[in-house]
Design an enzyme around this catalytic site. Sequence first.
Site, PDB file in Angstrom:
ATOM      1  N   CYS A  53       0.615  -0.987  -0.366  1.00 46.19           N
ATOM      2  CA  CYS A  53      -0.147  -0.186   0.102  1.00 46.19           C
ATOM      3  C   CYS A  53       0.687   0.998   0.013  1.00 46.19           C
ATOM      4  O   CYS A  53       1.646   1.006   0.809  1.00 46.19           O
ATOM      5  CB  CYS A  53      -1.040  -0.077   1.277  1.00 46.19           C
ATOM      6  SG  CYS A  53      -1.869   1.135   1.125  1.00 46.19           S
ATOM      7  N   CYS A  57       0.137   5.093   7.181  1.00 43.79           N
ATOM      8  CA  CYS A  57       0.290   4.751   8.232  1.00 43.79           C
ATOM      9  C   CYS A  57       0.552   4.270   9.133  1.00 43.79           C
ATOM     10  O   CYS A  57       1.262   2.982   8.516  1.00 43.79           O
ATOM     11  CB  CYS A  57      -1.484   3.963   8.663  1.00 43.79           C
ATOM     12  SG  CYS A  57      -2.743   4.728   7.126  1.00 43.79           S
ATOM     13  N   CYS A  60       0.538   0.198  10.336  1.00 45.69           N
ATOM     14  CA  CYS A  60      -0.160  -0.956   9.192  1.00 45.69           C
ATOM     15  C   CYS A  60       1.054  -1.553   8.799  1.00 45.69           C
ATOM     16  O   CYS A  60       2.326  -0.528   7.745  1.00 45.69           O
ATOM     17  CB  CYS A  60      -1.083  -0.047   8.416  1.00 45.69           C
ATOM     18  SG  CYS A  60      -1.614  -0.963   7.339  1.00 45.69           S
ATOM     19  N   CYS A  97     -16.162  -9.266   5.573  1.00 43.79           N
ATOM     20  CA  CYS A  97     -15.233  -8.116   5.819  1.00 43.79           C
ATOM     21  C   CYS A  97     -13.860  -8.346   4.235  1.00 43.79           C
ATOM     22  O   CYS A  97     -13.707  -8.930   4.331  1.00 43.79           O
ATOM     23  CB  CYS A  97     -14.972  -7.544   7.040  1.00 43.79           C
ATOM     24  SG  CYS A  97     -16.656  -7.025   7.825  1.00 43.79           S
ATOM     25  N   CYS A 129     -19.225  -6.245   3.734  1.00 43.00           N
ATOM     26  CA  CYS A 129     -18.812  -5.154   3.824  1.00 43.00           C
ATOM     27  C   CYS A 129     -17.527  -5.000   2.953  1.00 43.00           C
ATOM     28  O   CYS A 129     -16.529  -5.739   2.701  1.00 43.00           O
ATOM     29  CB  CYS A 129     -18.386  -4.810   5.257  1.00 43.00           C
ATOM     30  SG  CYS A 129     -17.131  -3.451   5.658  1.00 43.00           S
ATOM     31  N   CYS A 189     -19.484   2.073   8.290  1.00 40.29           N
ATOM     32  CA  CYS A 189     -18.355   1.156   9.357  1.00 40.29           C
ATOM     33  C   CYS A 189     -17.553   1.938   9.592  1.00 40.29           C
ATOM     34  O   CYS A 189     -16.142   1.944   8.370  1.00 40.29           O
ATOM     35  CB  CYS A 189     -18.381  -0.265   8.892  1.00 40.29           C
ATOM     36  SG  CYS A 189     -16.933  -1.050  10.154  1.00 40.29           S
ATOM     37  N   ARG A 261     -17.683  -2.839  17.224  1.00 37.38           N
ATOM     38  CA  ARG A 261     -17.023  -3.950  17.861  1.00 37.38           C
ATOM     39  C   ARG A 261     -15.521  -3.771  18.004  1.00 37.38           C
ATOM     40  O   ARG A 261     -15.203  -2.527  18.168  1.00 37.38           O
ATOM     41  CB  ARG A 261     -16.831  -3.910  15.903  1.00 37.38           C
ATOM     42  CG  ARG A 261     -15.813  -5.138  15.495  1.00 37.38           C
ATOM     43  CD  ARG A 261     -15.961  -5.500  13.891  1.00 37.38           C
ATOM     44  NE  ARG A 261     -17.205  -5.755  13.597  1.00 37.38           N
ATOM     45  CZ  ARG A 261     -17.759  -5.039  11.761  1.00 37.38           C
ATOM     46  NH1 ARG A 261     -16.781  -4.146  11.915  1.00 37.38           N
ATOM     47  NH2 ARG A 261     -18.816  -5.339  12.009  1.00 37.38           N
TER      48      ARG A 261
END
Length: 334
Positions: A53, A57, A60, A97, A129, A189, A261
């Site tokens: 990616c 972040c 991550c 998801c 999702c 979400c 969640r």
Amino acid sequence: MGIRYNWQKDEILAIYNTPFLELVYQAATVHRQFHNPKQIQVCKLISIKTGGCPEDCGYCAQSSRYKTEVKPEALLEKDTVLNIAKKAKETGVSRVCMGAAWREVRDNSQFEQVLDMVKDVTSMGLEVCCTLGMLTANQAQNLEDAGLYAYNHNLDTSEEYYSTVITTRTYGDRLNTIENVRTTNVTVCSGGILGLGESIEDRVGMLYTLSNLQPHPESVPINILSQVEGTPLANQPAVPIWEVVRMIATARIIMPTSDVRLSAGRAKLSQVEQALCFMAGANSIFSSDDNKMLTVTTPCPDYDADRQMLNLLGLEMRPPFEKQGKTPAGQVTE
Ligand code: SF4
């Protein structure tokens, strides 16, 4: 108490700082008013495109900017995804998801493949999702047309702290994508992560933004940082369970109809600690068959362990499409 969209930061902070047992009691009371307290939604996360990616972040393992154990992989084949979803359904999972480590969705053949996966998994009778990064209103519409039930796009932390953790996009970009999803009937979400080095005011700030969205996100994941070697946040201290429970309880009280969640980091909690989280209003979890949640670095309890825990606590798995009157075709019926 009704549903409010005008919570102020000082009110949220006062709730967060309520004496612990009183806070859990208040949250449990609200939980019982708005939800069946016996039911837990069980979700299965499938990383359909892992690693590589371009975003930065700081927590991550999938960012290409950090040297972690995660190696970039190609988009999974549809049959692989369908097999994982089938196995998940057999164990009682109600939501699948699908996550892709993308900065944003592009209108290309990969997106077409994802739309195809959404269609097929939805037709298995599962809520689907997706978490695919930034999204235009048009792309959100394409996802709705494919049957998508929910779109995940986390705020992660407060607006003020955001640029300490992520520099490749802004808080405004996040809110923009959430707005684009809201132009459709796909549910939202959105939540955050504890343990990024944020202050209590930052936690309150994130809850302030979420609770001032109208409507509230239907689902609010509260994650606990998994410290990943190679990332800038690898050495952050663990978050005390008391703070996790406070965050869950506060989210439950100010966003009473949302599913809260207990997400990444649950594997680190004992069953007693998880029971406390359920008492405080958490009513959704991720479960897996391979002890992995999203990547090799985010462990997740397995289906058997979770079934045993739910039995022990007298809880049951919520069937799909039971909330908001949505049908598998993605139409709101009430
Ligand atoms: S959290 Fe998502 S957007 Fe950020 S680096 Fe990881 S995969 Fe990319």
